[in-house]
Design a protein around this motif. Structure first.
Motif, PDB file in Angstrom:
ATOM      1  N   ASP A 162       0.872  -1.172   0.000  1.00  0.00           N
ATOM      2  CA  ASP A 162       0.000   0.000   0.000  1.00  0.00           C
ATOM      3  C   ASP A 162       0.911   1.224   0.000  1.00  0.00           C
ATOM      4  OD1 ASP A 162      -1.630   2.182   0.595  1.00  0.00           O
ATOM      5  OD2 ASP A 162      -2.890   1.043   1.957  1.00  0.00           O
ATOM      6  N   PRO A 163       0.893   2.035  -1.065  1.00  0.00           N
ATOM      7  CA  PRO A 163       1.832   3.156  -1.150  1.00  0.00           C
ATOM      8  C   PRO A 163       1.569   4.265  -0.135  1.00  0.00           C
ATOM      9  CG  PRO A 163       0.256   3.265  -2.936  1.00  0.00           C
ATOM     10  CD  PRO A 163       0.009   1.967  -2.219  1.00  0.00           C
ATOM     11  N   HIS A 164       0.346   4.351   0.358  1.00  0.00           N
ATOM     12  CA  HIS A 164       0.016   5.421   1.301  1.00  0.00           C
ATOM     13  C   HIS A 164       0.498   5.112   2.706  1.00  0.00           C
ATOM     14  CE1 HIS A 164      -2.255   7.297  -1.845  1.00  0.00           C
ATOM     15  NE2 HIS A 164      -2.955   6.201  -2.013  1.00  0.00           N
ATOM     16  N   THR A 165       0.363   3.861   3.113  1.00  0.00           N
ATOM     17  CA  THR A 165       0.759   3.493   4.475  1.00  0.00           C
ATOM     18  C   THR A 165       2.110   2.800   4.518  1.00  0.00           C
ATOM     19  OG1 THR A 165      -0.366   1.350   4.334  1.00  0.00           O
ATOM     20  CG2 THR A 165      -1.642   3.220   5.189  1.00  0.00           C
ATOM     21  N   GLY A 166       2.592   2.329   3.370  1.00  0.00           N
ATOM     22  CA  GLY A 166       3.854   1.607   3.331  1.00  0.00           C
ATOM     23  C   GLY A 166       3.750   0.202   3.880  1.00  0.00           C
ATOM     24  N   THR A 167       2.524  -0.302   4.062  1.00  0.00           N
ATOM     25  CA  THR A 167       2.350  -1.646   4.614  1.00  0.00           C
ATOM     26  C   THR A 167       2.359  -2.683   3.495  1.00  0.00           C
ATOM     27  OG1 THR A 167      -0.054  -1.399   4.541  1.00  0.00           O
ATOM     28  CG2 THR A 167       1.034  -0.869   6.615  1.00  0.00           C
ATOM     29  N   VAL A 168       2.922  -3.832   3.806  1.00  0.00           N
ATOM     30  CA  VAL A 168       2.984  -4.937   2.863  1.00  0.00           C
ATOM     31  C   VAL A 168       1.706  -5.755   3.014  1.00  0.00           C
ATOM     32  CG1 VAL A 168       4.256  -7.012   2.227  1.00  0.00           C
ATOM     33  CG2 VAL A 168       5.496  -4.957   2.938  1.00  0.00           C
ATOM     34  N   LYS A 169       1.020  -5.979   1.902  1.00  0.00           N
ATOM     35  CA  LYS A 169      -0.268  -6.669   1.920  1.00  0.00           C
ATOM     36  C   LYS A 169      -0.155  -8.157   1.614  1.00  0.00           C
ATOM     37  CE  LYS A 169      -2.771  -3.027   2.659  1.00  0.00           C
ATOM     38  NZ  LYS A 169      -3.560  -2.885   3.855  1.00  0.00           N
ATOM     39  N   GLY A 170       0.838  -8.554   0.841  1.00  0.00           N
ATOM     40  CA  GLY A 170       0.972  -9.958   0.480  1.00  0.00           C
ATOM     41  C   GLY A 170       1.960 -10.144  -0.648  1.00  0.00           C
ATOM     42  N   VAL A 171       1.897 -11.335  -1.280  1.00  0.00           N
ATOM     43  CA  VAL A 171       2.810 -11.693  -2.350  1.00  0.00           C
ATOM     44  C   VAL A 171       1.984 -12.192  -3.530  1.00  0.00           C
ATOM     45  CG1 VAL A 171       4.793 -13.126  -2.964  1.00  0.00           C
ATOM     46  CG2 VAL A 171       4.472 -12.433  -0.614  1.00  0.00           C
ATOM     47  N   GLU A 172       2.386 -11.778  -4.738  1.00  0.00           N
ATOM     48  CA  GLU A 172       1.706 -12.207  -5.952  1.00  0.00           C
ATOM     49  C   GLU A 172       2.713 -12.746  -6.950  1.00  0.00           C
ATOM     50  OE1 GLU A 172      -0.403  -8.910  -7.671  1.00  0.00           O
ATOM     51  OE2 GLU A 172      -2.002  -8.985  -6.185  1.00  0.00           O
ATOM     52  N   SER A 173       2.211 -13.520  -7.904  1.00  0.00           N
ATOM     53  CA  SER A 173       3.043 -13.963  -9.022  1.00  0.00           C
ATOM     54  C   SER A 173       3.088 -12.828 -10.043  1.00  0.00           C
ATOM     55  CB  SER A 173       2.441 -15.213  -9.662  1.00  0.00           C
ATOM     56  OG  SER A 173       1.224 -14.883 -10.312  1.00  0.00           O
ATOM     57  N   GLU A 174       3.918 -13.001 -11.060  1.00  0.00           N
ATOM     58  CA  GLU A 174       4.001 -11.977 -12.100  1.00  0.00           C
ATOM     59  C   GLU A 174       2.685 -11.856 -12.864  1.00  0.00           C
ATOM     60  OE1 GLU A 174       7.423 -12.221 -14.598  1.00  0.00           O
ATOM     61  OE2 GLU A 174       8.786 -12.303 -12.903  1.00  0.00           O
ATOM     62  N   ALA A 175       1.881 -12.913 -12.836  1.00  0.00           N
ATOM     63  CA  ALA A 175       0.576 -12.895 -13.501  1.00  0.00           C
ATOM     64  C   ALA A 175      -0.501 -12.257 -12.634  1.00  0.00           C
ATOM     65  CB  ALA A 175       0.164 -14.316 -13.874  1.00  0.00           C
ATOM     66  N   GLY A 176      -0.145 -11.842 -11.397  1.00  0.00           N
ATOM     67  CA  GLY A 176      -1.106 -11.202 -10.506  1.00  0.00           C
ATOM     68  C   GLY A 176      -1.873 -12.161  -9.623  1.00  0.00           C
ATOM     69  N   GLU A 177      -1.472 -13.425  -9.591  1.00  0.00           N
ATOM     70  CA  GLU A 177      -2.149 -14.418  -8.754  1.00  0.00           C
ATOM     71  C   GLU A 177      -1.613 -14.330  -7.331  1.00  0.00           C
ATOM     72  OE1 GLU A 177      -0.696 -17.653 -10.954  1.00  0.00           O
ATOM     73  OE2 GLU A 177      -2.347 -17.652 -12.387  1.00  0.00           O
ATOM     74  N   PRO A 178      -2.476 -14.297  -6.319  1.00  0.00           N
ATOM     75  CA  PRO A 178      -2.005 -14.248  -4.934  1.00  0.00           C
ATOM     76  C   PRO A 178      -1.251 -15.530  -4.573  1.00  0.00           C
ATOM     77  CG  PRO A 178      -4.415 -14.088  -5.041  1.00  0.00           C
ATOM     78  CD  PRO A 178      -3.925 -14.280  -6.422  1.00  0.00           C
ATOM     79  N   LEU A 179      -0.105 -15.372  -3.915  1.00  0.00           N
ATOM     80  CA  LEU A 179       0.712 -16.518  -3.514  1.00  0.00           C
ATOM     81  C   LEU A 179       0.751 -16.711  -2.014  1.00  0.00           C
ATOM     82  CD1 LEU A 179       3.753 -16.010  -5.925  1.00  0.00           C
ATOM     83  CD2 LEU A 179       1.811 -17.564  -6.199  1.00  0.00           C
ATOM     84  N   GLY A 180       0.194 -15.785  -1.266  1.00  0.00           N
ATOM     85  CA  GLY A 180       0.171 -15.933   0.177  1.00  0.00           C
ATOM     86  C   GLY A 180       0.456 -14.631   0.892  1.00  0.00           C
ATOM     87  N   ALA A 181       0.613 -14.764   2.200  1.00  0.00           N
ATOM     88  CA  ALA A 181       0.836 -13.596   3.058  1.00  0.00           C
ATOM     89  C   ALA A 181       2.318 -13.271   3.134  1.00  0.00           C
ATOM     90  CB  ALA A 181       0.292 -13.884   4.451  1.00  0.00           C
ATOM     91  N   ALA A 182       2.598 -12.051   3.509  1.00  0.00           N
ATOM     92  CA  ALA A 182       3.957 -11.607   3.807  1.00  0.00           C
ATOM     93  C   ALA A 182       3.891 -10.982   5.191  1.00  0.00           C
ATOM     94  CB  ALA A 182       4.437 -10.600   2.768  1.00  0.00           C
TER      95      ALA A 182
END
Length: 188
Positions: free
Chosen positions: A114-134
């Motif tokens: 999230d660019p506004h808060t600087g918080t990490v939301k998760g991890v995605e593949s290059e295709a935009g598929e969610p891969l899990g939490a960070a």
């Protein structure tokens, strides 16, 4: 934006009579009146000598609502930053380390931020598929944690329900691993 500020200074601020302005609400009321009554109704050369109001009305048939996509609007503006997953299952961002699913070790992933808060939301593949939490790495809490390398999957389909066996970690997946696999099966 520069042109807007120039118009604001030249047409609004230069004409503003501050003796009538007692607080911020008075100033805002005068600004909105100027925008609605003067700025939106004055022809602009940048709009081919149309008023902003007329140009907006001309485009109304092509303007649609977001509908159900409105709930996903924030997601569209999240930043995706490429990161390499280290051997210990972590990635770094702004001087902090984050744990990601261990099966991503050695791969390049997109860290969703999230660019506004600087918080990490998760991890995605290059295709935009969610891969899990960070999750933020707790270096103190994790320093004595036992880690084991991922093994090739040769596990038979798990039995579900109360009669499902809970295997020893040395011989196969335990309850936590089964829950993890079930939870992320949709996303992987």
């Amino acid at each position: 934006m520069e042109r807007w500020h120039r118009s604001l200074r030249a047409q609004f601020l230069s004409e503003l009579d501050t003796t009538h302005v007692h607080d911020l609400a008075d100033l805002n009321a005068r600004l909105w009146a100027w925008v609605e009554q003067i700025y939106h109704r004055t022809e602009h050369s940048g709009l081919c000598n149309q008023t902003p109001l007329a140009r907006y009305q001309q485009d109304l048939p092509r303007i649609g609502t977001l509908g159900a996509r409105a709930a996903q609007l924030d997601e569209l503006f999240l930043h995706r930053i490429e990161r390499y997953v280290r051997r210990d299952g972590t990635v770094s961002f702004q001087g902090k380390r984050f744990e990601v699913p261990y099966e991503l070790v050695g791969k390049t992933v997109l860290l969703v931020v999230d660019p506004h808060t600087g918080t990490v939301k998760g991890v995605e593949s290059e295709a935009g598929e969610p891969l899990g939490a960070a999750t933020l790495l707790d270096a103190v809490g994790n320093r004595t944690r036992k880690r084991r390398k991922s093994q090739p999957e040769t596990v038979e389909p798990a039995v579900t329900g109360h009669d499902a066996p809970i295997e020893n970690a040395a011989h196969g997946p335990n309850l936590i691993e089964l829950a993890y696999q079930r939870h992320y099966a949709r996303e992987l």
